[in-house]
Motif scaffolding. Structure first.
Motif: not given
Length: 181
Positions: A138-167
């Motif tokens: 939206k105008k000042n907000k964004s939602v991302f799906e963030v895939s984060v590696p778990v150590g050196y296992t080759g697997s990933f954990d996925t998170f929903k992260v919401t961002y907002e623009y702060v003046r």
């Protein structure tokens, strides 16, 4: 006097036109890009980990005490007040999220310093190596799906992260990362 007034108006118009063409007069909030989303999330993960470790202790500063049957430790000098802690947290999250995080961590105040239950912690998540994909914007907000590696296992954990623009501060996390199954 009339000439002076006319000259002043023309000068103001000229300055306004010059500023507009250079982009100075236009306040533009750019969207948060995936790389920036990862950078902010990694910064948050690092800050949260630092807080959960008690901060950055100087030699001899680490002190423990017992309270209501639990062992507590004083926070390090760089984050031993709510104000200092909030300032550190707000480098990557909004004020509202920082306040909620402090509340959720169940800090106590002892001898005018923040303290927390002594606990070991750590994470294998490599936030700085994550990838992000925008799923909503939206105008000042964004939602991302963030895939984060778990150590050196080759697997990933996925998170929903919401961002907002702060003046005056820029993009910040406005909802803590939610684990997606």
């Amino acid at each position: 006097m009339k000439k002076f007034w006319l000259l002043s108006v023309l000068l103001v118009l000229l300055v306004c036109t010059a500023c507009k063409e250079s982009g100075i007069a236009e306040v533009k909030i750019s969207e948060v890009h995936p790389e920036k989303a990862v950078e902010i999330a990694a910064s948050w993960a690092s800050t949260a980990s630092l807080v959960q470790a008690g901060g950055v202790y100087t030699e001899g500063e680490y002190k423990r005490f017992n309270y209501k049957g639990k062992t507590y430790r004083y926070m390090a000098g760089n984050v031993d007040t709510k104000k200092e802690l909030r300032i550190e947290l707000e480098k990557s999250v909004t004020k509202k999220v920082a306040k909620q995080f402090i509340k959720d961590q169940n800090f106590i105040k002892q001898k005018r310093r923040l303290a927390q239950v002594e606990a070991d912690g750590g994470s294998l998540l490599q936030w700085s190596e994550a990838t992000a994909k925008e799923v909503k914007s939206k105008k000042n907000k964004s939602v991302f799906e963030v895939s984060v590696p778990v150590g050196y296992t080759g697997s990933f954990d996925t998170f929903k992260v919401t961002y907002e623009y702060v003046r005056k501060s820029g993009w910040r996390i406005s909802k803590l990362p939610e684990y997606k199954k």
